[in-house]
Every structure is written in C-alpha cells, then in structure tokens.
Write a protein that holds these residues in place. Structure first.
Motif, PDB file in Angstrom:
ATOM      1  N   UNK A 182      17.777   0.924  26.778  1.00 38.67           N
ATOM      2  CA  UNK A 182      18.821   1.860  27.188  1.00 38.67           C
ATOM      3  C   UNK A 182      18.870   1.995  28.702  1.00 38.67           C
ATOM      4  N   UNK A 183      17.712   2.096  29.346  1.00 37.71           N
ATOM      5  CA  UNK A 183      17.686   2.202  30.808  1.00 37.71           C
ATOM      6  C   UNK A 183      18.247   0.939  31.462  1.00 37.71           C
ATOM      7  N   UNK A 214      32.528   2.710  24.992  1.00 38.93           N
ATOM      8  CA  UNK A 214      31.299   2.992  25.715  1.00 38.93           C
ATOM      9  C   UNK A 214      30.190   2.091  25.190  1.00 38.93           C
ATOM     10  N   UNK A 215      29.698   1.157  26.004  1.00 42.93           N
ATOM     11  CA  UNK A 215      28.631   0.259  25.549  1.00 42.93           C
ATOM     12  C   UNK A 215      27.302   0.959  25.324  1.00 42.93           C
ATOM     13  N   UNK A 216      27.185   2.229  25.765  1.00 40.40           N
ATOM     14  CA  UNK A 216      25.948   2.978  25.586  1.00 40.40           C
ATOM     15  C   UNK A 216      26.010   3.908  24.383  1.00 40.40           C
ATOM     16  N   UNK A 217      27.118   3.888  23.652  1.00 40.02           N
ATOM     17  CA  UNK A 217      27.258   4.766  22.495  1.00 40.02           C
ATOM     18  C   UNK A 217      26.298   4.347  21.391  1.00 40.02           C
ATOM     19  N   UNK A 221      10.843   1.993  17.230  1.00 43.56           N
ATOM     20  CA  UNK A 221      12.208   1.821  17.714  1.00 43.56           C
ATOM     21  C   UNK A 221      12.423   2.520  19.050  1.00 43.56           C
ATOM     22  N   UNK A 222      11.798   3.687  19.240  1.00 40.80           N
ATOM     23  CA  UNK A 222      11.920   4.382  20.523  1.00 40.80           C
ATOM     24  C   UNK A 222      11.238   3.596  21.633  1.00 40.80           C
ATOM     25  N   UNK A 223      10.078   3.003  21.320  1.00 44.11           N
ATOM     26  CA  UNK A 223       9.372   2.198  22.324  1.00 44.11           C
ATOM     27  C   UNK A 223      10.186   0.983  22.735  1.00 44.11           C
ATOM     28  N   UNK A 224      10.938   0.413  21.801  1.00 45.66           N
ATOM     29  CA  UNK A 224      11.806  -0.723  22.121  1.00 45.66           C
ATOM     30  C   UNK A 224      13.119  -0.273  22.754  1.00 45.66           C
ATOM     31  N   UNK A 225      13.662   0.818  22.253  1.00 44.17           N
ATOM     32  CA  UNK A 225      15.004   1.217  22.633  1.00 44.17           C
ATOM     33  C   UNK A 225      15.120   1.901  23.972  1.00 44.17           C
ATOM     34  N   UNK A 226      14.133   2.720  24.346  1.00 43.63           N
ATOM     35  CA  UNK A 226      14.235   3.462  25.603  1.00 43.63           C
ATOM     36  C   UNK A 226      14.341   2.531  26.816  1.00 43.63           C
ATOM     37  N   UNK A 227      13.472   1.521  26.962  1.00 40.27           N
ATOM     38  CA  UNK A 227      13.643   0.589  28.094  1.00 40.27           C
ATOM     39  C   UNK A 227      14.969  -0.168  28.038  1.00 40.27           C
TER      40      UNK A 227
END
Length: 337
Positions: free
Chosen positions: A329-330, A96-99, A321-327
């Motif tokens: 991830x989408x 899973x590439x989203x793991x 990290x959340x500010x970078x990671x959330x977009x």
C-alpha cells in the motif's frame, strides 16, 4: 504525443497472451488448495488425498481432510475470490487504484454491524451476513457521497474512506467495551482468521460468492466504459450513477459475505487486483476473472503459511496479509500520489 494504434496483428497476440495468463491463474488455486490440504500439524501425502477423493479410506487422515482441511481450504478460496473481486470493482467505480474494502472503510461498516450482532444479539447469528451487507453498503454509499464534489477524485476517496473507517472503528471499540465479557471471539474476528472454519461456513459463503460472480463478471464491459470518463460513458449510453450504485452494491455484498465468515481480513482487495492488472492489463473482461482466481490462491497460500510457519503456534491469516499488504500500500501511495 499520440500513441500509435495497435496493429491488427497485435490484438490477437495480446488476447492470446491474456488467455494463457488466465489459464495460469486458473492453475494457481488448484496448487494452493492441494498444498493447503497436505500441510499442517499432520502432513498428508498427496497419494492419500487422491485416494480419499476417489472414495478410498485413509483412516485418521481422511477425517482430518474431510472435517478440517477441505472446508477450511474452500472457505479460504471463496473469501479470497470475494475480497479480490470486491477490490477490483471498487477501484474501477471509484476511479481510485488504492481502493480496497478494508482501507476505505467498507469492511469496517460490515465489521461494525457484524460485531453488533455477535456481541449484542448472539442468538441471531444467522443475521450476521445480511447485517454486514447493510453496514458495508452504507459505508460505501457514505464514502461516495463524502468524496463527490463535481466528480470523484482519488485523494478525496482516500480521505473520506479513512474518516469513515475511523468512525466505524470507534463504534467497534465502544461495543467491545460495553460487552467486555464477550470480546474474545470478536477480537479474533477483527484480526481475520480461518481457524475452526468448517462446512457450515462453506454453506453460508458460497451462495453469496456465486451471486457476486454472476452479477459482476457480465458487468466487465460497463467497467471498461467507466474508465473512459463519466461524460464519454454517458455519451456511449451508459447510465453512470445507476451503474455505480449497482456495482457498489455488488462489491459490498462480496465484502460483507467474506467479513461475516472470516472477519476483517484486509489488503486482499488491494494487492490482488494490482498484481493481476500488472500482468494481464486493465481490460476488465480479463481482470475480473484473474482477480477472482488469484485472490483465491493468495489467501490459500497465506493461510497455509500462517498455519505452518510457526508451528505449533497458528497465526491468523489476517496478520500475514497485513504484513504483505501494508508495504504494498505504501508503495502504491508513493507511486500514485
């Protein structure tokens, strides 16, 4: 349409390119570490840092460097390496590439056990890391069992991970309500931050990081074989489920050690392996060390930004990290599903 096999002359060229990229990735943590030690509420010139490391004295700057910035920088590097390596392993064994330890609930399992020790049994603080490991391992195995149905499918992994993460999140919320008089430290821990991290945290973290590296890096060949599919992997003599269980334990150990020290720092294990994969390819002999080096650099750069961008206010690195990671991830979600 069949792909043309790579010419023999292309293989050394590709390997040489990957080695050069590994060298580049190796330089990044050094640059990030130097920047982390230089920047802060008090700027320390590079010449003074060099003088301190050579045994010279720089007065107050020496105390700031040795007692505050250097241990914090090392903790950031170890945390980034652990989470990135854990994410790369989970993406391989779960196909899973989203793991990511945070997204699929592994970090939530570690967080639940860590917060339980922190709030209910604060006198046993030394148990946080082993308890977090048990929580992370339990979450990983539970997700794997829930997602298994004649094989592993990426969508089922995501759905099972979201469900398990929500379940453990409810447990964390319940603990915060039951122990409302002790929640301040736990709330900061849930965000994920490196404030006040010092040498005892380095001593706590580095053995787990070293153990994870020694166990994971030699298993790169097994991860490459797993990418061929379970049936072909069995045909090549690999014990698929045993390998998955072992590597799940390694990923859980890495995630739990990071969570126990810096809290629920998310998206490192998602972003970093993908960036490394885009640049260096999917050969885990190169991808795993690239993820380790790039993960260390990303967390150190992010922590430096969190400390200096809004000075004198210091943000927890987890927010960055959340500010970078959330977009990111989408973006991956739309591309993969």
């Amino acid at each position: 349409m069949l792909k043309r096999p790579a010419a023999k002359s292309e293989i050394p060229r590709r390997t040489g390119r990957r080695i050069l990229l590994l060298i580049f990735f190796g330089v990044l943590p050094g640059a990030a570490g130097i920047l982390s030690m230089m920047k802060g509420s008090v700027s320390i010139p590079l010449s003074e840092i060099w003088s301190v490391f050579r045994g010279g004295s720089a007065g107050v700057h020496e105390q700031i460097l040795w007692n505050i910035r250097l241990p914090r920088t090392i903790v950031a590097a170890l945390t980034g390496a652990d989470l990135a390596l854990s994410g790369a392993i989970l993406q391989a064994i779960m196909k899973n590439p989203l793991a990511d330890p945070h997204i699929i609930g592994v970090s939530s399992g570690a967080g639940l056990m860590g917060i339980l020790i922190m709030l209910a049994f604060p006198q046993f603080g030394w148990l946080i890391t082993p308890a977090a490991f048990l929580g992370a391992m339990g979450a990983a195995v539970l997700i794997y069992l829930l997602a298994w149905k004649n094989g592993i499918q990426p969508v089922r992994i995501i759905l099972a991970g979201v469900a398990v993460s929500a379940f453990f999140g409810a447990g964390i919320s319940a603990l915060l309500i039951f122990y409302s008089d002790r929640v301040h430290n736990a709330l900061m821990w849930m965000v994920g931050g490196l404030s006040a991290r010092s040498w005892p945290h380095v001593d706590l973290l580095w053995p787990y990081t070293l153990a994870g590296l020694l166990l994971a890096l030699p298993a790169a060949r097994h991860l490459n074989v797993l990418q061929l599919g379970d049936e072909l992997a069995r045909g090549l003599g690999l014990h698929v489920e045993r390998t998955r269980l072992f590597l799940t334990a390694v990923a859980a150990l890495l995630a739990a050690s990071a969570v126990s020290v810096v809290g629920l720092l998310g998206f490192v294990g998602l972003i970093v392996p993908h960036i490394a994969r885009l640049m260096i390819g999917s050969d885990y002999r190169f991808l795993l060390p690239s993820s380790v080096l790039l993960g260390a650099a990303v967390v150190m750069f992010s922590d430096t930004f969190a400390r200096t961008a809004f000075a004198p206010v210091e943000l927890p690195v987890g927010i960055i990290m959340a500010a970078l990671g959330a977009p990111f991830f989408l973006f991956l979600l739309r591309r993969e599903l």
